[in-house]
Scaffold this motif. Structure first.
Motif, short mmCIF file in Angstrom:
data_model
loop_
_atom_site.label_atom_id
_atom_site.label_comp_id
_atom_site.label_asym_id
_atom_site.label_seq_id
_atom_site.Cartn_x
_atom_site.Cartn_y
_atom_site.Cartn_z
N PHE A 147 0.83 -1.21 0.00
CA PHE A 147 0.00 0.00 0.00
C PHE A 147 0.86 1.26 0.00
CE2 PHE A 147 -2.19 -3.50 2.06
CZ PHE A 147 -3.29 -3.62 1.23
N GLY A 148 2.11 1.11 0.37
CA GLY A 148 3.03 2.26 0.35
C GLY A 148 3.27 2.74 -1.06
N ALA A 149 3.15 1.84 -2.03
CA ALA A 149 3.38 2.23 -3.43
C ALA A 149 2.07 2.47 -4.16
CB ALA A 149 4.18 1.13 -4.14
N ASP A 183 -1.67 7.85 -1.16
CA ASP A 183 -1.08 9.21 -1.24
C ASP A 183 0.37 9.37 -0.77
OD1 ASP A 183 -3.58 10.29 -2.15
OD2 ASP A 183 -4.29 10.15 -0.09
N VAL A 184 0.87 8.44 0.00
CA VAL A 184 2.22 8.64 0.53
C VAL A 184 3.24 8.62 -0.61
CG1 VAL A 184 4.00 7.72 2.07
CG2 VAL A 184 1.59 7.63 2.75
N GLU A 185 3.05 7.70 -1.53
CA GLU A 185 4.00 7.59 -2.64
C GLU A 185 4.02 8.85 -3.49
OE1 GLU A 185 3.71 6.73 -6.26
OE2 GLU A 185 1.68 7.58 -6.15
N LYS A 186 2.88 9.51 -3.58
CA LYS A 186 2.81 10.75 -4.35
C LYS A 186 3.73 11.80 -3.73
CE LYS A 186 -0.21 14.68 -4.95
NZ LYS A 186 0.27 15.08 -6.28
N PHE A 189 -5.07 -0.64 -10.72
CA PHE A 189 -4.88 0.57 -9.90
C PHE A 189 -3.51 1.16 -10.18
CE2 PHE A 189 -3.73 -3.01 -7.09
CZ PHE A 189 -2.45 -2.65 -6.73
N LYS A 190 -3.37 2.44 -9.78
CA LYS A 190 -2.13 3.15 -10.06
C LYS A 190 -1.16 2.97 -8.90
CE LYS A 190 -3.80 6.28 -13.43
NZ LYS A 190 -5.26 6.22 -13.34
N LYS A 191 0.09 2.84 -9.27
CA LYS A 191 1.10 2.70 -8.22
C LYS A 191 2.39 3.40 -8.66
CE LYS A 191 1.82 -1.99 -9.95
NZ LYS A 191 2.32 -1.48 -11.21
N THR A 192 3.36 3.39 -7.77
CA THR A 192 4.57 4.18 -7.99
C THR A 192 5.33 3.78 -9.25
OG1 THR A 192 4.73 4.23 -5.59
CG2 THR A 192 6.66 4.98 -6.80
N LYS A 226 11.68 1.06 -5.69
CA LYS A 226 10.97 1.39 -4.45
C LYS A 226 9.67 0.57 -4.38
CE LYS A 226 10.36 3.29 -0.57
NZ LYS A 226 11.26 2.98 0.56
N THR A 227 9.03 0.41 -5.51
CA THR A 227 7.79 -0.37 -5.53
C THR A 227 8.09 -1.82 -5.18
OG1 THR A 227 7.07 1.10 -7.29
CG2 THR A 227 5.73 -0.86 -6.92
N VAL A 228 9.15 -2.36 -5.76
CA VAL A 228 9.52 -3.74 -5.44
C VAL A 228 9.75 -3.86 -3.94
CG1 VAL A 228 11.29 -5.51 -5.72
CG2 VAL A 228 10.56 -4.19 -7.71
#
Ligand SMILES: Cc1cc2nc3c(=O)[nH]c(=O)nc-3n(C[C@H](O)[C@H](O)[C@H](O)COP(=O)(O)OP(=O)(O)OC[C@H]3O[C@@H](n4cnc5c(N)ncnc54)[C@H](O)[C@@H]3O)c2cc1C
Ligand SMILES: Cc1cc2nc3c(=O)[nH]c(=O)nc-3n(C[C@H](O)[C@H](O)[C@H](O)COP(=O)(O)OP(=O)(O)OC[C@H]3O[C@@H](n4cnc5c(N)ncnc54)[C@H](O)[C@@H]3O)c2cc1C
Lengths: 422, 411
Positions: free
Chosen positions: A380-382, A387-390, B220-223, B385-387
């Motif tokens: 969920f951090g990514a 919002d945190v990743e943003k 969904f969108k991710k880093t 970072k996502t990994v």
């Protein structure tokens, strides 16, 4: 329930308008920005979602008038000794929702620092440009064009490089400047800027600071071209592009302060910019705190809210401790920028060095501790929805802009240790 | 000299076939991905998906472990760990997301088809999916995560996302709002570590992507990790045959994870090598502090570049150390043993943390160019970072380290 307002704000010196400003901005952010911000990344090119809240804030509420003198339709902030402390609060509140917006908002005022602050107010230029910003309810953007393809830091590194790498030239032809050059990255470009302050040299290759000229150009002047917006890792709400100047002619009195003074007052851009960056970090951290709190209350681990795990709590504490420290440093920085009677003028190299030190420390700490928070939140951090990743993506750039990390280090060392060749 | 060879790794322990595979992958990804991405960026349909197909099917990464008589290449001895490391490093250099997906596929193969613990029946059942050349097997895992319900069955404190019950010779699976480790929108096979109703031991159950009752939410969108189009899933009364349960024990589960972490570590090293190449070009050409001062010759930035290279070197050595542990069970123990599993977990976290730092610094050194998509650096920063987020919380992983090193029992 604890909220972001429980973090310490140095009450003994916040501006008298702090409460009012805070509530206006908080309310605007909640209604106009928060509901849309998760879609801002894809809006980087068109600003279809990003522009309407700006129109409200800058044009309708009139914040773009803030720095102009009252008799010209502004709010006289340029003459206030609470300018930076008040700005800190505004920046924090905007950055809580979106740092790109906060940066674009702050950058709008940069060009005017050269002409709106005492003791170097340039009344004629203020009169010239005030109507553009004060007599409309549309959002009007301005940009400060420093960076060039061969490098931004060198242009900001005035003490050592002394403008010798600037390639954008300004040549006096009768009572007009003729400007030629290519700038990269100014905030609020990509077609947005109506007015630009352009950092030029009047004598290419010269290392005489008197040859550095800051000259205003309205973007409808023939020969000015703004390129399409860049696609970046984040900060979609700050639009940046190439800007080309081809035989651009402006009146000779469009130069900001004059030989020597343009270079000298450049320091004001640096100290206020550093203050702004800490405010943006602080604001973003407020929002991360909010989202993180929701996460660790909602998510369960070993049958309890995640926050009740001692190891997790260690990370949570570190995050809160960083907010406390960064915010206090930030307000102190703002106060140092405001109280020239106590801390010296805004352009003073000592003040620039100290604010650089404060800002790069805050930024490094932000990156480290927010990285840990993202990791704590696992997948969920990514996740964009949390919002945190943003904030992590958006804020990274604050380490790189306006005096990159290494330039901050060099200037800090140069001042505190009196280095002469760095 | 090939610039990647500047970073030492135990070449002497790799077989010629590993080195050949790495060399051909290096050429392939350069031509098919690196050279095309300025134009195609992170386009899934235009760039990433076709290359996923190429790597898994044409190059044959998805056939690597399976027995020959089932259509595989039967490269299924423990020494395949070196092959996985060498291959995924190259893929990760071109696109971290693609390598991350391949790491899933290879870990599942290793769990099922390793020579020492080959599950013949399971192989016969699943190998054809991977070996019949019909298309890529996009493998995704469903692992325990932080839950929303304090009473939900848990594994080491985290909630199982899927509940299984056995019924008339098969399994029935249930779960809502499931977050898989990758490719929720595209995966053709999910491997879920499930709580089993009325029983203590969990079960690792394979669920085909087209199983009735499996529904996928929107992407969904991710880093980062554009190659992994992720989406949450619902499983509602999904029935799978009994044989889809591959194992019930922690040992096998940890074995799968050890191989998975090897793949991820190599993927990460690949991303680091890419960042090195981008920074090298920058450092050779950028001028700072006025004219004539080449970036890499500045004492401050030169030192930072050196530190980044040190980080990359150490990470590469660690990746191959992990490969070495997996490749030699007679010295280190089973891949699922506490020691090897703990080491794999330590190494993957160490390398990802090092990568995070190195990528941050590379971004800083390239300033606005690092932040602009055009320079292709920031994608590695986002991807890795996502990994790291998907591998899980370092804080909690440290509890595993304490279990092993200090004998902690209740963490
Ligand atoms: C130079 C010096 C001067 C001192 N002066 C005084 C003095 O004037 N008066 C006095 O009374 N004492 C004094 N002390 C003692 C000092 O206050 C204690 O050392 C301190 O309170 C820690 O207690 P402890 O050493 O018994 O360690 P413990 O309390 O046993 O702690 C050991 C470790 O456990 C950790 N820990 C403890 N509780 C928790 C928890 N709930 N969750 C997670 N981790 C935890 C701690 O962080 C620590 O790492 C002094 C000590 C020194 C070294
Ligand atoms: C979102 C965003 C907004 C921006 N807004 C503006 C704006 O409004 N106006 C504007 O003009 N520009 C703007 N910029 C550009 C920004 O100011 C520059 O990126 C910054 O000055 C760094 O310059 P550079 O990118 O050319 O990197 P360089 O200056 O080439 O720096 C590259 C690296 O060299 C290091 N370095 C530089 N000098 C030294 C030294 N003396 N010693 C040791 N190391 C050194 C730097 O730390 C950095 O790591 C913006 C950029 C972004 C991304």
């Amino acid at each position: 329930m604890r909220t972001i307002d429980d973090f310490t704000r140095p009450l003994e010196y916040v501006s008298p308008m702090d409460g009012l400003l805070g509530s206006i901005f908080r309310d605007w952010v909640e209604r106009e920005v928060m509901p849309y911000r998760r879609r801002f990344d894809e809006d980087y090119r068109d600003h279809r979602l990003i522009h309407p809240p700006f129109k409200k804030l800058l044009g309708e509420y009139g914040l773009q008038r803030m720095i102009f003198p009252e008799d010209l339709g502004g709010w006289g902030m340029g003459r206030s000794n609470y300018m930076c402390t008040a700005a800190f609060r505004m920046f924090e509140e905007i950055a809580r929702a979106d740092t790109g917006m906060a940066l674009a908002f702050g950058a709008l005022f940069w060009p005017f620092l050269f002409i709106a602050l005492e003791p170097h107010e340039n009344r004629r230029l203020l009169e010239e440009f005030a109507p553009m910003f004060c007599e409309t309810t549309e959002a009007v953007f301005a940009a400060l064009c420093m960076t060039e393809p061969q490098g931004g830091s060198d242009i900001e590194n005035i003490e050592i490089v002394k403008g010798s790498t600037i390639r954008t030239t300004a040549v006096l032809d009768g009572d007009e400047w003729v400007i030629n050059g290519h700038k990269l990255w100014p905030s609020n470009t990509g077609g947005l800027a109506k007015l630009m302050a352009v950092v030029c040299t009047t004598n290419p290759g010269s290392d005489d600071p008197r040859d550095i000229a800051v000259i205003y150009v309205t973007s409808d002047t023939p020969g000015v071209t703004q390129g399409p917006p860049y696609e970046k890792a984040g900060m979609a709400a700050d639009m940046n592009s190439d800007v080309w100047f081809e035989n651009v002619r402006v009146p000779s009195w469009y130069r900001a302060c004059g030989p020597g003074d343009d270079a000298k007052y450049f320091g004001e851009i640096m100290s206020t910019g550093n203050m702004g960056i800490i405010a943006w970090i602080s604001g973003a951290m407020m929002n991360i705190y909010e989202r993180l709190t929701e996460f660790v209350n909602r998510k369960k681990f070993r049958g309890l809210p995640l926050k009740e795990n001692d190891a997790v709590a260690g990370v949570l504490a570190d995050f809160a401790a960083h907010i406390e420290a960064i915010r206090i440093v930030g307000y102190q920085c703002a106060r140092m920028c405001d109280r020239h009677d106590l801390y010296g003028p805004l352009w003073d190299p000592g003040l620039v060095a100290k604010t650089r030190a404060q800002r790069y420390l805050a930024m490094d700490r932000f990156i480290e501790v927010t990285g840990r928070v993202m990791n704590l939140m696992e997948c969920f951090g990514a996740d964009r929805d949390w919002d945190v990743e943003k904030h992590w993506r958006d804020l990274k750039i604050l380490q790189l802009v306006e005096g990159s990390k290494q330039l901050c280090q060099i200037e800090t060392a140069r001042w505190f240790y009196e280095c002469t060749t760095l | 000299m090939n610039d990647l060879e500047l970073f030492p790794y135990p070449k002497n322990r790799l077989q010629k076939t590993d080195l050949d595979l790495a060399a051909s992958l290096q050429d392939l990804v350069q031509k098919e991905i690196v050279d095309k991405r300025l134009e195609l960026k992170e386009d899934y349909q235009g760039l990433l998906r076709p290359n996923l197909d190429k790597l898994l099917v044409e190059v044959g990464l998805q056939r690597m472990f399976w027995p020959e008589d089932l259509g595989g290449e039967e490269h299924n001895g423990p020494e395949a760990a070196y092959t996985v490391a060498a291959a995924l490093e190259q893929v990760g250099r071109a696109d971290t997301g693609l390598a991350y997906l391949a790491a899933h596929n290879l870990a599942l193969q290793a769990a099922l088809a390793m020579r020492e613990n080959l599950d013949r029946e399971a192989c016969a059942r699943f190998a054809p999916l991977f070996c019949d050349g019909r298309g890529p097997m996009i493998v995704s895992f469903i692992l325990p995560v932080f839950g929303e319900d304090e009473k939900a069955p848990a594994w080491r404190g985290k909630s199982f996302q899927v509940k299984a019950r056995s019924a008339s010779g098969g399994w029935v699976l249930e779960g809502k709002g499931i977050r898989p480790t990758c490719s929720g929108a595209d995966a053709t096979l999910f491997g879920a570590w499930c709580a089993v109703e009325g029983e203590e031991a969990p079960a690792f159950i394979l669920v085909p992507g087209d199983a009735p009752g499996l529904s996928r939410g929107p992407e969904f969108k991710k880093t980062g990790l554009a190659a992994s189009r992720n989406a949450d899933l619902d499983l509602s009364g999904v029935e799978v045959p009994a044989e889809n349960c591959l194992f019930r024990g922690d040992l096998e589960y940890r074995r799968l994870l050890s191989w998975f972490y090897l793949g991820i570590t190599a993927t990460t090293v690949g991303g680091l090598l890419a960042a090195y190449q981008i920074l090298k070009e920058w450092g050779d050409n950028r001028v700072i502090k006025g004219t004539g001062n080449i970036f890499k010759e500045n004492p401050l930035t030169g030192a930072l570049m050196g530190e980044i290279a040190q980080d990359i070197s150490m990470s590469r050595l660690l990746a191959y150390d992990l490969a070495g542990m997996l490749a030699d069970p007679s010295s280190f123990g089973d891949a699922g043993s506490d020691m090897v599993y703990t080491s794999a977990l330590m190494i993957v976290h160490q390398v990802l943390a090092t990568a995070e730092r190195a990528l941050h610094r590379t971004m800083e050194l390239m300033a606005s160019a690092g932040y602009a998509k055009e320079w292709q650096l920031e994608r590695y920063w986002r991807d890795l970072k996502t990994v790291q987020c998907y591998v899980g919380s370092h804080e909690l992983a440290k509890h595993d380290f304490s279990r092993w090193f200090y004998g902690a029992r209740t963490l």
